[in-house]
Scaffold this active site. Structure first.
Site, PDB file in Angstrom:
ATOM      1  CB  ALA A  15       2.856   2.329  11.418  1.00 27.99           C
ATOM      2  CB  SER A  16      -0.560  -2.317  11.534  1.00 30.47           C
ATOM      3  OG  SER A  16      -0.881  -2.210  10.094  1.00 30.47           O
ATOM      4  CB  THR A  39      -7.615   0.079   9.535  1.00 29.05           C
ATOM      5  OG1 THR A  39      -7.185  -1.124   9.653  1.00 29.05           O
ATOM      6  CG2 THR A  39      -6.930   1.008   8.376  1.00 29.05           C
ATOM      7  N   GLY A  58       6.847   6.618  21.172  1.00 32.71           N
ATOM      8  CA  GLY A  58       6.046   6.868  20.485  1.00 32.71           C
ATOM      9  C   GLY A  58       4.810   5.911  20.713  1.00 32.71           C
ATOM     10  CG  ASN A  89       3.729   2.832   4.433  1.00 32.40           C
ATOM     11  OD1 ASN A  89       4.310   2.266   3.488  1.00 32.40           O
ATOM     12  ND2 ASN A  89       2.704   2.087   5.058  1.00 32.40           N
ATOM     13  CE1 TYR A 154      -0.809  -0.035  -4.760  1.00 36.60           C
ATOM     14  CE2 TYR A 154       0.590  -0.223  -6.889  1.00 36.60           C
ATOM     15  CZ  TYR A 154       0.310  -0.336  -5.480  1.00 36.60           C
ATOM     16  OH  TYR A 154       1.489  -0.176  -4.350  1.00 36.60           O
ATOM     17  CE  LYS A 158       0.614   2.842  -4.030  1.00 39.41           C
ATOM     18  NZ  LYS A 158       1.055   3.554  -2.754  1.00 39.41           N
ATOM     19  CB  ILE A 187       9.089  -4.303  -0.755  1.00 38.36           C
ATOM     20  CG1 ILE A 187       9.640  -3.038  -1.609  1.00 38.36           C
ATOM     21  CG2 ILE A 187       9.586  -4.571   0.664  1.00 38.36           C
ATOM     22  CD1 ILE A 187      11.136  -3.225  -1.932  1.00 38.36           C
ATOM     23  CD  GLU A 236      14.946  13.191  -7.798  1.00 40.37           C
ATOM     24  OE1 GLU A 236      14.096  12.598  -8.555  1.00 40.37           O
ATOM     25  OE2 GLU A 236      15.395  14.075  -8.066  1.00 40.37           O
TER      26      GLU A 236
END
Ligand SMILES: NC(=O)c1ccc[n+]([C@@H]2O[C@H](COP(=O)([O-])OP(=O)(O)OC[C@H]3O[C@@H](n4cnc5c(N)ncnc54)[C@H](OP(=O)(O)O)[C@@H]3O)[C@@H](O)[C@H]2O)c1
Length: 247
Positions: A15-16, A39, A58, A89, A154, A158, A187, A236
């Site tokens: 989340a960094s 990390t 949080g 993630n 990868y 995935k 992205i 899904e």
């Protein structure tokens, strides 16, 4: 449509920055309490500060998902905070053509991107089963569907998380736990900043919507899959790629 996540605790790995940061903020804005991981302690502090700035409940914690003992210890440190939402993630790339690929490059990517998902999912599952409710959402990639030269490690990881998630969805559906995957295309994050201008131009030619995706394109889909509105969706894979790949 009910996208309100008040009363929920969401654990978001990585989340960094990038997609994980956007997902953590979006889930927080939807009302969930967020545990975001990095990390390093500097990264974890940065997550906590960002949450404060954005008015989100949080904190950031240190977690290396490639390390079994560290994962267990980090989950134990959370004490009574049992995530009802897990977003797998965190991920890395170590690209090389297979003929040149070092064992370490293969092992590191599989251990982080595939085994890390196994570790975190297993660690969070017991409490979800007890609560008879949970949401596990894993970020795969378009590369897990199409393959890509130089990314066999990868791509294997995935693709692996998709089959993993379908299997787990079958195991835990009766406990009210849904398990889904998001497979983003390209992205705009640090991971894609390494692409050359030439590579970007070549990629854009294959995207019908004509542009690279934003973090929020993925984050809003995570909020949806984490919500009560998506209660009947499990096993899904949601493709968010501007039409670059249509299964
Ligand atoms: N960007 C894209 O175009 C794209 C497309 C398809 C799929 N994805 C997937 O989406 C996810 C996020 O990608 P991104 O572009 O946001 O990546 P990013 O900007 O490189 O961020 C990666 C995140 O993962 C964390 N991380 C790395 N290794 C870790 C480990 N061993 N344990 C725990 N956390 C670790 C990093 O933490 P630190 O800051 O502490 O290093 C960072 O928060 C990845 O799974 C990636 O494969 C991305």
């Amino acid at each position: 449509m009910n996208l309100n996540l008040s009363g929920e605790i969401a654990l978001v790995t990585g989340a960094s920055r990038g997609i994980g940061q956007g997902v953590a903020v979006a889930l927080g804005k939807a009302g969930a309490e967020i545990i975001g991981t990095a990390t390093t302690s500097v990264g974890a502090k940065g997550i906590t500060q960002n949450f404060k700035k954005q008015g989100i409940c949080g904190e950031g914690v240190v977690l290396n998902i490639a390390d079994s003992d560290a994962t267990q210890a980090a989950l134990e440190r959370l004490g009574t905070k049992k995530p009802s939402i897990l977003v797998n993630n965190a991920g890395i790339t170590q690209d090389n053509l297979l003929v040149r690929m070092k064992d370490e490059e293969w092992d590191k990517v599989i251990n982080t991107n595939l085994s890390g998902v196994y570790r975190l999912s297993k660690a969070c599952l017991r409490a979800m089963m007890k609560a008879r409710y949970g949401r596990i959402i894993t970020i795969s990639s378009i590369i897990g569907m199409t393959g890509n030269a130089g990314q066999s490690n990868y791509a294997a990881a995935k693709a692996g998380v998709i089959a993993f998630s379908k299997s787990l969805a079958k195991e835990v559906g009766s406990r009210g736990i849904t398990v889904n995957v998001i497979a983003p295309g390209f992205i705009d994050t640090q991971m894609t900043h390494v692409l050359s201008e030439q590579q970007r131009t070549a990629i854009l030619e294959h995207i019908p919507l004509g542009h690279i995706g934003e973090v929020d394109d993925v984050a809003s889909a995570v909020v949806f899959l984490a919500s009560k509105t998506a209660s009947y969706i499990t096993g899904e894979t949601l493709h968010i790629n501007g039409g670059m790949y249509m299964p």
